[in-house]
Enzyme design. Structure first.
Site, mmCIF file in Angstrom:
data_model
loop_
_atom_site.group_PDB
_atom_site.id
_atom_site.type_symbol
_atom_site.label_atom_id
_atom_site.label_comp_id
_atom_site.label_asym_id
_atom_site.label_seq_id
_atom_site.Cartn_x
_atom_site.Cartn_y
_atom_site.Cartn_z
ATOM 1 N N ASP A 77 -13.597 -9.132 -24.888
ATOM 2 C CA ASP A 77 -13.679 -10.481 -24.112
ATOM 3 C C ASP A 77 -14.997 -10.755 -23.604
ATOM 4 O O ASP A 77 -15.573 -11.827 -23.826
ATOM 5 C CB ASP A 77 -12.569 -10.773 -23.245
ATOM 6 C CG ASP A 77 -11.347 -11.131 -23.664
ATOM 7 O OD1 ASP A 77 -10.409 -10.955 -23.278
ATOM 8 O OD2 ASP A 77 -11.303 -12.047 -24.735
ATOM 9 N N LYS A 98 -16.232 -15.740 -24.465
ATOM 10 C CA LYS A 98 -17.253 -16.656 -23.991
ATOM 11 C C LYS A 98 -18.544 -15.889 -23.498
ATOM 12 O O LYS A 98 -18.398 -14.653 -22.840
ATOM 13 C CB LYS A 98 -16.759 -17.381 -22.731
ATOM 14 C CG LYS A 98 -15.659 -18.144 -22.955
ATOM 15 C CD LYS A 98 -15.241 -19.286 -21.654
ATOM 16 C CE LYS A 98 -14.102 -20.053 -22.310
ATOM 17 N NZ LYS A 98 -13.334 -20.165 -20.920
ATOM 18 N N MET A 110 -7.152 -17.943 -11.694
ATOM 19 C CA MET A 110 -7.699 -18.777 -11.986
ATOM 20 C C MET A 110 -7.507 -20.329 -11.345
ATOM 21 O O MET A 110 -7.474 -21.402 -12.019
ATOM 22 C CB MET A 110 -7.505 -18.994 -13.648
ATOM 23 C CG MET A 110 -7.917 -17.871 -14.404
ATOM 24 S SD MET A 110 -7.130 -18.016 -16.294
ATOM 25 C CE MET A 110 -5.595 -17.129 -15.687
#
Lengths: 272, 272
Positions: free
Chosen positions: B42, B68, B185
């Site tokens: 990731d 990302k 988050m």
């Protein structure tokens, strides 16, 4: 005569032994255990994990058993605290090995406080908690967007003596909004827990129990909240076990009849 | 001509990379990574963890970056699912390395479902979740009987697109009954989260944020719920970070001024 050199006080390590499988120990926990001169263990799981780590080495830290054993009362917490301080101040490299993670439903806080008060540094090494190994065994997660579970709540079914204990109807209301419930030490209190939860949760909500997750003794059952108490009795699932309640289990339920779930594969392999 | 022998399909391992410190990987995760022929990662944390595991070996699994990177959009989940299936059916030993634990706020469920549908066995290897490394960095636990915290709730501040997101006032009501909140988050949504929580929680309730827990880049701050948004901005604590809210932090707060907290000791040692 030269003065005695000052004794080095090493930090006490509070180490999570994980759920039972010695391979679920962290690399850091394994290193710290190999360096220890004294290890305080709670239970058989800790002893097996320690033996596994030391296998093939010539290390043999002094082992102090501080847990329940064969129906005997467990060592009082105050005595464990004193022992940790005493061994550390004597210059030992002390590891306090605890099942799962020390920061979840352990009494690490009391041990940390006692050590800090005595001026002994403390390092906590996290471990895999049994509630996580439990959902892994069931083939699902703590959270799952597809099942509408955007959160998880961990509660203990075994409250502090003298406390009112968890407010199960209030917890049920949160669970109804899409939060998975993971209940530690809840088997003996299952009738009253389920009674409280049914006030705001449907009887057909999936519910499961996993005993000895991640070990060869692992046992699990998937049922519904309404049938949980009866199922635990019929399948003779006793303490220590983790209860899991929520829609995340729908995957586990579907999979129970399929052939591809790792757990099912293992069972098939064992039966072959 | 003899027929081509059937290809062995190995189970795909979904592996938790832990919070960042490569030593917080489990022994099982390290073994599975050393045996892998293809690893899907990731982020940078996963790559560092993998590099650390392979150090001193001559293994070099093919590395596929699916996260990302430098502002680029992340690889679509459907593509990752297909890639996992394709590599497994080609006979590769595939590891999907994910930050923290795959069963908490990851999208493991979707990957497991895709693999099962294709007939590929899946094994999940649990990891230490960043929310646990965060409280460890703060010197407290998820639960603490002395602080009246008999449970913990993990929620994500970054809800699924199109979903209403968590009901913060309802969550606040549960937290008020003595349940620690750990919000993943949540930094970018902090103003609305705090606004919702203040409906049922006092402004002076301890609140903290930890970014990059367990790594050399770790940053943390302890404040109150009422001052959390302002403190995050002032201290420039950005994503990804974990928010912790509850009385368990009182230990951390007390300790912030003392000299015995491991974190404080480390800071002192680094400054010396």
């Amino acid at each position: 005569m030269s003065p005695t050199p000052p004794l080095t006080v090493h930090p006490v390590h509070l180490v999570g032994a994980g759920p039972g499988d010695p391979e679920l120990l962290t690399l850091k926990a394994a290193r710290v255990l190999r360096e220890a001169t004294v290890v305080l263990v709670d239970d058989l799981v800790g002893e097996q994990v320690l033996a596994s780590v030391l296998e093939g080495t010539d290390r043999a830290p002094r082992l102090v058993q501080v847990g329940k054993r064969g129906g005997c009362a467990s060592t009082p917490q105050a005595f464990i605290n004193k022992l940790l301080v005493r061994e550390a101040l004597a210059g030992e490299k002390v590891v306090r090995l605890k099942g799962g993670d020390p920061l979840i439903f352990g009494r690490a806080g009391e041990e940390v406080a006692a050590l800090r008060e005595a001026g002994v540094p403390v390092v906590v090494v996290n471990g895999i908690t049994s509630g996580l190994a439990a959902v892994n065994a069931l083939g699902c997660g703590w959270t799952d967007r597809a099942a509408g579970a955007q959160g998880v709540m961990l509660v203990t079914g075994h409250p502090q003596p003298g406390s009112a204990g968890p407010d199960w109807p209030a917890i049920a209301r949160v669970a109804a909004s899409g939060v998975t419930l993971v209940i530690y030490m809840g088997v003996s209190q299952a009738p009253s827990i389920v009674h409280g939860l049914l006030s705001h949760l449907p009887a057909d909500l999936p519910a499961a129990a996993v005993q000895h997750a991640s070990t060869p003794q692992e046992r699990r059952t998937v049922t519904t909240l309404g049938a949980l108490v009866e199922t635990l009795a019929r399948e003779r699932i006793g303490s220590p076990a983790v209860l899991v309640i929520g829609r995340v289990l729908e995957v586990a339920v579907d999979v129970a009849t399929a052939t591809l779930q790792p757990a099912a594969l293992n069972a098939a392999a064992a039966a072959a």
